[in-house]
Design a protein around this motif. Structure first.
Motif, PDB file in Angstrom:
ATOM      1  N   LEU A  14     -31.933  10.089  35.674  1.00 37.59           N
ATOM      2  CA  LEU A  14     -32.415   9.094  34.728  1.00 37.59           C
ATOM      3  C   LEU A  14     -33.878   8.753  34.954  1.00 37.59           C
ATOM      4  N   ARG A  15     -34.316   8.735  36.198  1.00 40.34           N
ATOM      5  CA  ARG A  15     -35.702   8.349  36.477  1.00 40.34           C
ATOM      6  C   ARG A  15     -36.696   9.371  35.931  1.00 40.34           C
ATOM      7  N   ASP A  16     -36.240  10.591  35.668  1.00 43.19           N
ATOM      8  CA  ASP A  16     -37.106  11.631  35.117  1.00 43.19           C
ATOM      9  C   ASP A  16     -37.007  11.724  33.598  1.00 43.19           C
ATOM     10  N   ALA A  17     -36.077  10.968  33.007  1.00 47.98           N
ATOM     11  CA  ALA A  17     -35.843  11.060  31.570  1.00 47.98           C
ATOM     12  C   ALA A  17     -36.682  10.037  30.816  1.00 47.98           C
ATOM     13  N   GLY A  18     -37.069  10.389  29.603  1.00 45.81           N
ATOM     14  CA  GLY A  18     -37.768   9.460  28.742  1.00 45.81           C
ATOM     15  C   GLY A  18     -36.787   8.553  28.025  1.00 45.81           C
ATOM     16  N   GLU A  19     -37.310   7.603  27.276  1.00 51.08           N
ATOM     17  CA  GLU A  19     -36.456   6.650  26.563  1.00 51.08           C
ATOM     18  C   GLU A  19     -35.544   7.348  25.570  1.00 51.08           C
ATOM     19  N   GLN A  20     -36.060   8.363  24.884  1.00 49.17           N
ATOM     20  CA  GLN A  20     -35.255   9.070  23.893  1.00 49.17           C
ATOM     21  C   GLN A  20     -34.095   9.809  24.552  1.00 49.17           C
ATOM     22  N   GLU A  21     -34.360  10.456  25.680  1.00 46.64           N
ATOM     23  CA  GLU A  21     -33.298  11.161  26.390  1.00 46.64           C
ATOM     24  C   GLU A  21     -32.253  10.189  26.935  1.00 46.64           C
ATOM     25  N   ALA A  22     -32.704   9.042  27.462  1.00 47.09           N
ATOM     26  CA  ALA A  22     -31.767   8.065  28.016  1.00 47.09           C
ATOM     27  C   ALA A  22     -30.848   7.519  26.918  1.00 47.09           C
ATOM     28  N   HIS A  23     -31.408   7.244  25.749  1.00 43.42           N
ATOM     29  CA  HIS A  23     -30.600   6.752  24.629  1.00 43.42           C
ATOM     30  C   HIS A  23     -29.605   7.819  24.184  1.00 43.42           C
ATOM     31  N   ALA A  24     -30.079   9.062  24.075  1.00 42.61           N
ATOM     32  CA  ALA A  24     -29.201  10.156  23.642  1.00 42.61           C
ATOM     33  C   ALA A  24     -28.081  10.380  24.647  1.00 42.61           C
ATOM     34  N   VAL A  42      -8.085  16.611  27.238  1.00 47.05           N
ATOM     35  CA  VAL A  42      -7.331  16.101  28.385  1.00 47.05           C
ATOM     36  C   VAL A  42      -8.173  16.316  29.630  1.00 47.05           C
ATOM     37  N   GLY A  43      -8.411  15.251  30.380  1.00 41.66           N
ATOM     38  CA  GLY A  43      -9.223  15.376  31.590  1.00 41.66           C
ATOM     39  C   GLY A  43     -10.650  15.763  31.264  1.00 41.66           C
ATOM     40  N   THR A  44     -11.110  16.864  31.840  1.00 37.46           N
ATOM     41  CA  THR A  44     -12.484  17.328  31.618  1.00 37.46           C
ATOM     42  C   THR A  44     -12.477  18.673  30.883  1.00 37.46           C
ATOM     43  N   SER A  45     -11.480  18.876  30.029  1.00 37.52           N
ATOM     44  CA  SER A  45     -11.284  20.198  29.430  1.00 37.52           C
ATOM     45  C   SER A  45     -12.204  20.507  28.258  1.00 37.52           C
ATOM     46  N   GLY A  46     -12.998  19.545  27.809  1.00 37.51           N
ATOM     47  CA  GLY A  46     -13.951  19.816  26.726  1.00 37.51           C
ATOM     48  C   GLY A  46     -15.355  19.530  27.207  1.00 37.51           C
ATOM     49  N   ASN A  47     -16.319  19.624  26.300  1.00 35.85           N
ATOM     50  CA  ASN A  47     -17.697  19.297  26.652  1.00 35.85           C
ATOM     51  C   ASN A  47     -18.486  18.957  25.401  1.00 35.85           C
ATOM     52  N   VAL A  48     -19.545  18.203  25.595  1.00 32.52           N
ATOM     53  CA  VAL A  48     -20.360  17.681  24.501  1.00 32.52           C
ATOM     54  C   VAL A  48     -21.827  17.871  24.852  1.00 32.52           C
ATOM     55  N   SER A  49     -22.653  18.159  23.841  1.00 33.67           N
ATOM     56  CA  SER A  49     -24.084  18.263  24.082  1.00 33.67           C
ATOM     57  C   SER A  49     -24.843  17.706  22.893  1.00 33.67           C
ATOM     58  N   VAL A  50     -26.103  17.348  23.144  1.00 35.92           N
ATOM     59  CA  VAL A  50     -26.983  16.861  22.086  1.00 35.92           C
ATOM     60  C   VAL A  50     -28.398  17.349  22.394  1.00 35.92           C
ATOM     61  N   ARG A  51     -29.109  17.705  21.344  1.00 32.85           N
ATOM     62  CA  ARG A  51     -30.466  18.240  21.531  1.00 32.85           C
ATOM     63  C   ARG A  51     -31.506  17.147  21.304  1.00 32.85           C
ATOM     64  N   VAL A  52     -32.447  17.045  22.234  1.00 29.18           N
ATOM     65  CA  VAL A  52     -33.584  16.140  22.112  1.00 29.18           C
ATOM     66  C   VAL A  52     -34.839  16.984  22.299  1.00 29.18           C
ATOM     67  N   GLY A  53     -35.483  17.324  21.200  1.00 27.08           N
ATOM     68  CA  GLY A  53     -36.618  18.235  21.280  1.00 27.08           C
ATOM     69  C   GLY A  53     -36.162  19.593  21.765  1.00 27.08           C
ATOM     70  N   ASP A  54     -36.771  20.077  22.833  1.00 28.04           N
ATOM     71  CA  ASP A  54     -36.380  21.363  23.410  1.00 28.04           C
ATOM     72  C   ASP A  54     -35.455  21.196  24.622  1.00 28.04           C
ATOM     73  N   THR A  55     -34.930  19.995  24.794  1.00 31.25           N
ATOM     74  CA  THR A  55     -34.004  19.727  25.888  1.00 31.25           C
ATOM     75  C   THR A  55     -32.598  19.533  25.341  1.00 31.25           C
TER      76      THR A  55
END
Length: 231
Positions: A14-24, A42-55
Protein backbone atom coordinates in the motif's frame (compact mmCIF):
# COMPACT_ATOMS: atom_id res chain seq x y z
CA UNK A 1 -23.79 1.17 10.71
CA UNK A 2 -20.18 0.66 11.75
CA UNK A 3 -17.28 0.92 9.38
CA UNK A 4 -15.69 -2.42 8.56
CA UNK A 5 -12.14 -2.64 9.90
CA UNK A 6 -9.59 -4.51 7.86
CA UNK A 7 -7.25 -6.77 9.77
CA UNK A 8 -3.50 -6.55 10.17
CA UNK A 9 -1.73 -6.42 6.84
CA UNK A 10 0.39 -9.21 5.43
CA UNK A 11 2.15 -7.28 2.68
CA UNK A 12 3.64 -3.82 2.34
CA UNK A 13 2.32 -2.81 -1.08
CA UNK A 14 0.00 0.00 0.00
CA UNK A 15 2.80 2.44 0.77
CA UNK A 16 3.97 2.15 -2.86
CA UNK A 17 0.49 2.55 -4.34
CA UNK A 18 -1.10 5.79 -5.47
CA UNK A 19 -4.56 6.96 -4.45
CA UNK A 20 -6.15 5.50 -7.57
CA UNK A 21 -4.61 2.08 -7.00
CA UNK A 22 -5.59 2.09 -3.31
CA UNK A 23 -9.21 2.92 -4.17
CA UNK A 24 -9.31 0.26 -6.90
CA UNK A 25 -7.88 -2.32 -4.49
CA UNK A 26 -10.69 -1.68 -2.00
CA UNK A 27 -13.25 -2.16 -4.76
CA UNK A 28 -11.49 -5.34 -5.91
CA UNK A 29 -11.56 -6.82 -2.40
CA UNK A 30 -15.26 -5.95 -2.05
CA UNK A 31 -15.99 -7.68 -5.36
CA UNK A 32 -13.95 -10.74 -4.41
CA UNK A 33 -15.87 -11.04 -1.13
CA UNK A 34 -19.12 -10.69 -3.06
CA UNK A 35 -18.27 -13.73 -5.18
CA UNK A 36 -18.10 -15.78 -1.99
CA UNK A 37 -21.23 -14.23 -0.45
CA UNK A 38 -23.23 -14.93 -3.62
CA UNK A 39 -22.09 -18.55 -3.82
CA UNK A 40 -19.98 -18.15 -6.96
CA UNK A 41 -16.74 -19.09 -5.21
CA UNK A 42 -15.84 -21.49 -2.40
CA UNK A 43 -12.78 -20.59 -0.36
CA UNK A 44 -10.11 -19.12 -2.63
CA UNK A 45 -11.17 -20.97 -5.78
CA UNK A 46 -11.76 -17.86 -7.92
CA UNK A 47 -9.90 -14.63 -8.59
CA UNK A 48 -10.60 -11.02 -9.48
CA UNK A 49 -8.56 -8.30 -11.17
CA UNK A 50 -8.92 -4.67 -12.18
CA UNK A 51 -6.78 -2.54 -14.46
CA UNK A 52 -5.46 0.87 -13.40
CA UNK A 53 -3.48 2.34 -16.26
CA UNK A 54 -0.81 -0.20 -17.14
CA UNK A 55 -1.05 -1.91 -13.75
CA UNK A 56 -3.28 -4.92 -13.08
CA UNK A 57 -4.36 -5.32 -9.47
CA UNK A 58 -5.19 -8.95 -8.76
CA UNK A 59 -6.15 -11.14 -5.83
CA UNK A 60 -3.14 -12.95 -4.35
CA UNK A 61 -2.81 -16.72 -4.42
CA UNK A 62 -4.34 -18.72 -1.58
CA UNK A 63 -5.42 -15.85 0.69
CA UNK A 64 -9.08 -15.99 1.87
CA UNK A 65 -10.87 -12.84 0.76
CA UNK A 66 -12.08 -12.01 4.26
CA UNK A 67 -8.44 -11.76 5.35
CA UNK A 68 -7.31 -9.35 2.64
CA UNK A 69 -6.24 -5.94 3.91
CA UNK A 70 -5.19 -2.63 2.32
CA UNK A 71 -1.55 -3.63 2.78
CA UNK A 72 -2.11 -6.81 0.75
CA UNK A 73 -2.44 -4.88 -2.50
CA UNK A 74 -0.96 -7.00 -5.29
CA UNK A 75 -0.21 -5.56 -8.72
CA UNK A 76 1.58 -6.59 -11.89
CA UNK A 77 2.44 -4.94 -15.17
CA UNK A 78 0.93 -6.17 -18.43
CA UNK A 79 4.14 -8.19 -18.85
CA UNK A 80 3.40 -10.06 -15.61
CA UNK A 81 6.21 -8.45 -13.62
CA UNK A 82 5.13 -7.68 -10.05
CA UNK A 83 5.09 -3.94 -9.37
CA UNK A 84 3.05 -3.72 -6.16
CA UNK A 85 3.07 -5.85 -3.02
CA UNK A 86 4.92 -8.91 -1.83
CA UNK A 87 2.21 -11.58 -2.00
CA UNK A 88 2.29 -13.99 -4.94
CA UNK A 89 -0.43 -13.12 -7.50
CA UNK A 90 -3.16 -15.60 -8.35
CA UNK A 91 -2.07 -18.72 -10.23
CA UNK A 92 -4.56 -17.75 -12.96
CA UNK A 93 -2.60 -14.61 -13.82
CA UNK A 94 -1.99 -15.78 -17.43
CA UNK A 95 -5.75 -15.74 -18.12
CA UNK A 96 -6.24 -12.28 -16.64
CA UNK A 97 -3.30 -10.79 -18.53
CA UNK A 98 -4.40 -12.41 -21.79
CA UNK A 99 -7.78 -10.67 -21.48
CA UNK A 100 -6.20 -7.26 -20.80
CA UNK A 101 -3.71 -7.59 -23.63
CA UNK A 102 -6.35 -8.42 -26.23
CA UNK A 103 -9.48 -6.49 -25.15
CA UNK A 104 -10.48 -3.15 -23.65
CA UNK A 105 -11.38 -4.85 -20.35
CA UNK A 106 -11.22 -2.82 -17.16
CA UNK A 107 -11.89 -5.77 -14.85
CA UNK A 108 -11.98 -9.59 -14.93
CA UNK A 109 -13.82 -12.05 -12.69
CA UNK A 110 -13.08 -15.80 -12.64
CA UNK A 111 -15.19 -18.23 -10.59
CA UNK A 112 -15.88 -21.91 -10.07
CA UNK A 113 -19.65 -21.34 -9.98
CA UNK A 114 -21.32 -24.73 -9.62
CA UNK A 115 -24.04 -24.59 -12.29
CA UNK A 116 -21.76 -23.02 -14.87
CA UNK A 117 -19.05 -25.56 -14.16
CA UNK A 118 -21.59 -28.37 -14.49
CA UNK A 119 -22.69 -27.05 -17.90
CA UNK A 120 -19.04 -26.86 -18.99
CA UNK A 121 -18.83 -30.65 -18.62
CA UNK A 122 -21.90 -31.32 -20.77
CA UNK A 123 -21.89 -29.17 -23.91
CA UNK A 124 -19.45 -27.21 -26.10
CA UNK A 125 -21.71 -24.14 -25.93
CA UNK A 126 -24.44 -23.04 -23.53
CA UNK A 127 -27.73 -23.56 -25.41
CA UNK A 128 -29.65 -20.36 -26.18
CA UNK A 129 -32.17 -20.76 -23.40
CA UNK A 130 -32.42 -17.02 -22.63
CA UNK A 131 -31.94 -13.75 -24.48
CA UNK A 132 -29.49 -12.43 -21.86
CA UNK A 133 -26.85 -14.38 -23.75
CA UNK A 134 -26.90 -11.28 -25.91
CA UNK A 135 -25.46 -9.26 -23.04
CA UNK A 136 -22.33 -11.42 -23.29
CA UNK A 137 -22.07 -11.00 -27.05
CA UNK A 138 -23.90 -14.15 -28.16
CA UNK A 139 -23.96 -17.88 -27.46
CA UNK A 140 -21.53 -18.62 -24.62
CA UNK A 141 -18.79 -21.02 -25.70
CA UNK A 142 -16.90 -23.55 -23.61
CA UNK A 143 -13.10 -23.33 -23.75
CA UNK A 144 -11.48 -26.79 -23.98
CA UNK A 145 -9.88 -28.06 -20.80
CA UNK A 146 -6.28 -27.27 -19.96
CA UNK A 147 -4.40 -27.31 -16.66
CA UNK A 148 -5.14 -24.27 -14.52
CA UNK A 149 -2.62 -21.44 -14.55
CA UNK A 150 -1.14 -22.38 -17.94
CA UNK A 151 -0.67 -20.42 -21.13
CA UNK A 152 -2.55 -23.24 -22.88
CA UNK A 153 -5.64 -22.49 -20.82
CA UNK A 154 -5.26 -18.77 -21.51
CA UNK A 155 -5.11 -19.49 -25.25
CA UNK A 156 -8.16 -21.74 -25.15
CA UNK A 157 -10.01 -19.05 -23.21
CA UNK A 158 -9.16 -16.32 -25.72
CA UNK A 159 -10.54 -18.38 -28.61
CA UNK A 160 -13.77 -19.01 -26.69
CA UNK A 161 -14.02 -15.30 -25.84
CA UNK A 162 -13.77 -14.10 -29.45
CA UNK A 163 -16.64 -11.64 -29.86
CA UNK A 164 -17.82 -12.37 -26.31
CA UNK A 165 -17.35 -10.88 -22.85
CA UNK A 166 -17.60 -14.23 -21.08
CA UNK A 167 -17.09 -17.94 -21.56
CA UNK A 168 -17.12 -21.24 -19.70
CA UNK A 169 -13.94 -23.17 -18.96
CA UNK A 170 -14.40 -26.92 -19.38
CA UNK A 171 -14.40 -28.81 -16.06
CA UNK A 172 -13.24 -25.60 -14.41
CA UNK A 173 -15.56 -22.57 -14.21
CA UNK A 174 -16.27 -19.17 -15.73
CA UNK A 175 -14.48 -16.04 -16.79
CA UNK A 176 -16.06 -12.70 -17.68
CA UNK A 177 -14.78 -9.20 -18.22
CA UNK A 178 -16.24 -5.72 -18.30
CA UNK A 179 -15.43 -2.04 -18.24
CA UNK A 180 -15.78 -2.05 -14.45
CA UNK A 181 -15.70 -4.52 -11.58
CA UNK A 182 -19.47 -4.21 -11.20
CA UNK A 183 -20.04 -5.02 -14.88
CA UNK A 184 -17.66 -7.98 -14.84
CA UNK A 185 -19.31 -9.34 -11.70
CA UNK A 186 -22.83 -8.85 -13.07
CA UNK A 187 -21.90 -10.76 -16.21
CA UNK A 188 -20.56 -13.62 -14.10
CA UNK A 189 -23.75 -13.74 -12.06
CA UNK A 190 -25.88 -13.63 -15.21
CA UNK A 191 -23.89 -16.46 -16.79
CA UNK A 192 -24.31 -18.63 -13.70
CA UNK A 193 -28.06 -17.90 -13.69
CA UNK A 194 -28.43 -18.90 -17.35
CA UNK A 195 -26.54 -22.13 -16.71
CA UNK A 196 -28.78 -22.90 -13.75
CA UNK A 197 -31.84 -22.13 -15.88
CA UNK A 198 -30.76 -24.51 -18.65
CA UNK A 199 -29.88 -27.30 -16.22
CA UNK A 200 -33.24 -26.90 -14.47
CA UNK A 201 -35.28 -26.88 -17.68
CA UNK A 202 -33.38 -29.75 -19.29
CA UNK A 203 -33.81 -31.95 -16.20
CA UNK A 204 -37.60 -32.31 -16.67
CA UNK A 205 -38.22 -35.90 -17.90
CA UNK A 206 -39.71 -36.19 -21.36
CA UNK A 207 -39.41 -32.49 -22.21
CA UNK A 208 -36.76 -30.47 -24.04
CA UNK A 209 -36.27 -26.74 -23.42
CA UNK A 210 -37.24 -24.43 -26.27
CA UNK A 211 -34.28 -22.42 -27.52
CA UNK A 212 -34.00 -19.03 -29.18
CA UNK A 213 -33.13 -18.74 -32.83
CA UNK A 214 -30.13 -16.65 -33.94
CA UNK A 215 -32.61 -14.09 -35.31
CA UNK A 216 -34.42 -13.84 -31.98
CA UNK A 217 -31.12 -13.41 -30.16
CA UNK A 218 -29.99 -10.71 -32.59
CA UNK A 219 -33.21 -8.78 -32.04
CA UNK A 220 -32.77 -9.01 -28.26
CA UNK A 221 -29.15 -7.87 -28.56
CA UNK A 222 -30.25 -4.78 -30.43
CA UNK A 223 -32.78 -3.92 -27.73
CA UNK A 224 -30.24 -4.57 -24.97
CA UNK A 225 -27.96 -1.87 -26.41
CA UNK A 226 -30.52 0.72 -25.38
CA UNK A 227 -31.41 -0.87 -22.04
CA UNK A 228 -31.16 1.10 -18.79
CA UNK A 229 -31.06 4.76 -17.83
CA UNK A 230 -29.51 7.35 -20.11
CA UNK A 231 -27.42 10.04 -18.52
Amino acid sequence: MTEQRWGDGHGTGLRDAGEQEAHAWRELVATARRTVADGLVVGTSGNVSVRVGDTVLVTPSGVPYDRLTPDDITGVGLDGRQVLGTLVPTSELPMHLAVYRTTDAGAVVHTHAVHATAVSTLVPELPLVHYMAGALGGPVRVAPYATYGTEELAGNMLRALAGRSGCLLQNHGTITYGATLDQAFDRTAQLEWMCRLWLTASSVPGLTPSLLSPEQLAEAQERLRGYGQRR
